[in-house]
Design an enzyme around this catalytic site. Structure first.
Site, mmCIF file in Angstrom:
data_model
loop_
_atom_site.group_PDB
_atom_site.id
_atom_site.type_symbol
_atom_site.label_atom_id
_atom_site.label_comp_id
_atom_site.label_asym_id
_atom_site.label_seq_id
_atom_site.Cartn_x
_atom_site.Cartn_y
_atom_site.Cartn_z
ATOM 1 N N LYS A 1 23.342 41.618 28.541
ATOM 2 C CA LYS A 1 22.597 40.520 28.711
ATOM 3 C C LYS A 1 21.324 40.332 28.052
ATOM 4 O O LYS A 1 20.880 39.287 27.623
ATOM 5 C CB LYS A 1 22.532 40.415 30.085
ATOM 6 C CG LYS A 1 24.051 40.079 30.830
ATOM 7 C CD LYS A 1 23.875 39.415 32.364
ATOM 8 C CE LYS A 1 25.435 39.144 32.688
ATOM 9 N NZ LYS A 1 25.197 38.740 34.120
ATOM 10 N N LYS B 1 35.986 39.893 26.708
ATOM 11 C CA LYS B 1 36.442 39.446 27.891
ATOM 12 C C LYS B 1 36.060 37.802 27.930
ATOM 13 O O LYS B 1 35.237 37.422 27.371
ATOM 14 C CB LYS B 1 35.817 40.078 29.010
ATOM 15 C CG LYS B 1 34.518 39.665 29.274
ATOM 16 C CD LYS B 1 33.911 40.154 30.831
ATOM 17 C CE LYS B 1 32.509 39.628 30.861
ATOM 18 N NZ LYS B 1 31.919 39.961 32.388
ATOM 19 N N LYS C 1 32.333 33.136 31.501
ATOM 20 C CA LYS C 1 31.858 31.716 31.752
ATOM 21 C C LYS C 1 30.933 31.282 30.955
ATOM 22 O O LYS C 1 30.499 29.921 30.786
ATOM 23 C CB LYS C 1 30.960 31.788 33.034
ATOM 24 C CG LYS C 1 31.926 32.024 34.428
ATOM 25 C CD LYS C 1 30.829 32.044 35.790
ATOM 26 C CE LYS C 1 31.511 32.538 36.954
ATOM 27 N NZ LYS C 1 30.710 33.724 37.460
HETATM 28 P P1 TYM Z 1 31.107 37.200 38.101
HETATM 29 O O1 TYM Z 1 30.469 35.971 38.585
HETATM 30 O O2 TYM Z 1 30.722 37.528 36.471
HETATM 31 O O3 TYM Z 1 32.549 37.272 38.156
HETATM 32 C C1 TYM Z 1 33.203 37.103 39.510
HETATM 33 C C2 TYM Z 1 34.326 37.969 39.327
HETATM 34 O O4 TYM Z 1 35.319 37.744 38.562
HETATM 35 C C3 TYM Z 1 35.420 38.863 37.899
HETATM 36 N N1 TYM Z 1 35.868 38.375 36.281
HETATM 37 C C4 TYM Z 1 37.018 38.934 35.647
HETATM 38 N N2 TYM Z 1 38.081 39.441 36.067
HETATM 39 C C5 TYM Z 1 38.932 39.462 34.885
HETATM 40 N N3 TYM Z 1 38.928 39.199 33.700
HETATM 41 C C6 TYM Z 1 37.716 38.320 33.378
HETATM 42 N N4 TYM Z 1 37.574 37.777 32.077
HETATM 43 C C7 TYM Z 1 36.748 38.454 34.458
HETATM 44 N N5 TYM Z 1 35.448 37.769 34.211
HETATM 45 C C8 TYM Z 1 34.933 37.871 35.536
HETATM 46 C C9 TYM Z 1 34.642 39.797 37.930
HETATM 47 O O5 TYM Z 1 34.902 41.148 37.707
HETATM 48 C C10 TYM Z 1 34.215 39.613 39.358
HETATM 49 O O6 TYM Z 1 34.762 40.314 40.251
HETATM 50 N N6 TYM Z 1 27.867 40.673 39.695
HETATM 51 C C11 TYM Z 1 29.065 39.829 40.071
HETATM 52 C C12 TYM Z 1 28.833 39.123 41.201
HETATM 53 C C13 TYM Z 1 28.436 40.142 42.570
HETATM 54 C C14 TYM Z 1 29.318 40.595 43.187
HETATM 55 C C15 TYM Z 1 28.532 41.082 44.460
HETATM 56 C C16 TYM Z 1 30.631 41.082 43.280
HETATM 57 C C17 TYM Z 1 27.143 40.039 43.017
HETATM 58 N N7 TYM Z 1 27.154 40.777 44.118
HETATM 59 C C18 TYM Z 1 29.015 42.034 45.300
HETATM 60 C C19 TYM Z 1 31.285 41.864 44.197
HETATM 61 C C20 TYM Z 1 30.304 42.369 45.286
HETATM 62 C C21 TYM Z 1 29.316 39.090 39.004
HETATM 63 O O7 TYM Z 1 28.602 38.469 38.019
HETATM 64 O O8 TYM Z 1 30.528 38.535 39.004
#
Ligand code: TYM
Length: 328
Positions: free
Chosen positions: A111, A193, A196
């Site tokens: 990032k 991957k 968003k």
């Molecule tokens: P975030 O918002 O990027 O993504 C949310 C969830 O989606 C999963 N994910 C994917 N899984 C499969 N293929 C993909 N291309 C893909 N892109 C995203 C992510 O692994 C995630 O489970 N840091 C985290 C948010 C967070 C969080 C937490 C998660 C903050 N605190 C505590 C669990 C527990 C994040 O940015 O996810």
């Protein structure tokens, strides 16, 4: 009863990767456990944004969670910022985290590479806030996609370190990562991957995309010249489409391979597109229904915040006491 916690950042809009990698599992777990699903709005502050647009997006995100079918009666669904104990614990945990550990986080490296004009401290300490999200609820299991594995490992390390220093305080959480579908790939660059925030909109399927757009994106998805529907690393585009097909229909990879034996990519891609459109249709209908019932939506996140705060405060009291802060 086991506690489940997970969250997604309300940046942009939910993707098919979020759904398959995480939310499908959130739904599966809601039957048997106490689940807390949060919109981690504070995490999204690490990127620059317009306040009014962000507020709208936050609400839309919550409605998108509900539209995915998460049961608002069973689960605690809430905004992270409505439970200030997350930030309070994050400070304490930050004082128990080494810069060396944060320096190793691959997501921070990526990032900060991408946003060179805004490498802020929040981006750097992001995994500490994430650890606080998880540990504050004495979470047993965290259902996430592959890309969160390293952050989760750090949360475990911080919990163990704190417990060693101050006595048993936190449950050390386990990850729950799907065997297939933990990393859905970009439709345009299947070695990356699906994200968003990809600038190339054709790379990412958003649950909010219209049918036309979905069909177009899948039709244009990058494959290879083998013209053979086979699941292997040399054909990452096809592998990704097979994964999506399998996760949305419940058919095994073997069944899919057999079904498209001797058929070309044209037919396969068309049918993947149909599966995606059909799977997303109920999402859209639910989204509209909730959007037309915002009073109910408001009740959901208010009661979510209340219930979450109650649990979080129990842990926070214990933490304040263990580290020697003066009682009020
Ligand atoms: P975030 O918002 O990027 O993504 C949310 C969830 O989606 C999963 N994910 C994917 N899984 C499969 N293929 C993909 N291309 C893909 N892109 C995203 C992510 O692994 C995630 O489970 N840091 C985290 C948010 C967070 C969080 C937490 C998660 C903050 N605190 C505590 C669990 C527990 C994040 O940015 O996810």
């Amino acid at each position: 009863e086991k506690i489940i916690f997970s969250g997604a950042q309300p940046t942009g809009s939910l993707t098919l990767g979020n759904y398959i990698g995480a939310i499908q599992n959130w739904k599966a777990l809601e039957q048997d456990y106490q689940c807390l699903y949060s919109i981690v709005d504070l995490h999204s502050l690490t990127v620059k944004h317009d306040a009014e647009a962000f507020r709208k997006q936050n609400l839309s995100f919550l409605v998108q969670y509900l539209a995915c079918g998460l049961d608002p009666e069973k689960n605690i669904i809430f905004f992270q910022s409505h439970v200030p104990q997350h930030s309070e614990l994050a400070w304490v945990l930050g004082c128990n985290t080494y810069m060396g550990e944060l320096n190793r986080m691959t997501q921070f490296k990526e990032k900060s590479q991408k946003h060179q004009n805004n490498i802020n401290a929040g981006l750097y300490t992001y995994p500490v806030l994430m650890a606080a999200d998880i540990l504050i609820y004495q979470t047993d299991v965290v259902p996430v996609g592959e890309d969160q594995k390293q952050h989760l490992e750090l949360a475990r390390d911080i919990a163990i370190r704190f417990n060693n220093a101050h006595g048993e305080t936190f449950i050390v959480p386990e990850g729950h990562i799907p065997k297939v579908g933990a990393k859905i790939m970009s439709l345009q660059e299947p070695d990356k991957k699906m994200s968003k925030s990809d600038e190339n909109l054709n790379s990412t399927i958003f649950l909010m995309d219209s049918e036309d757009v979905l069909l177009k994106k899948l039709k244009r998805s990058v494959t290879d010249s083998e013209n053979r529907v086979s699941y292997n690393d040399e054909q990452p585009g096809i592998k990704n489409l097979m994964t999506i097909y399998s996760k949305l229909t419940g058919e095994s990879i073997e069944e899919i391979q057999a079904k498209y034996e001797g058929k070309g990519y044209g037919i396969f891609k068309k049918e993947v597109a149909e599966v995606v459109v059909e799977s997303i249709r109920p999402f859209k209908e639910k989204y509209e229904a909730y959007m037309n019932n915002l009073d109910y939506v408001e009740k959901i996140y208010q009661s979510g915040a209340e219930r979450a705060t109650e649990i979080a405060e129990i842990t926070m009291k214990e933490v304040r006491n263990k580290i020697g802060l003066m009682p009020k």
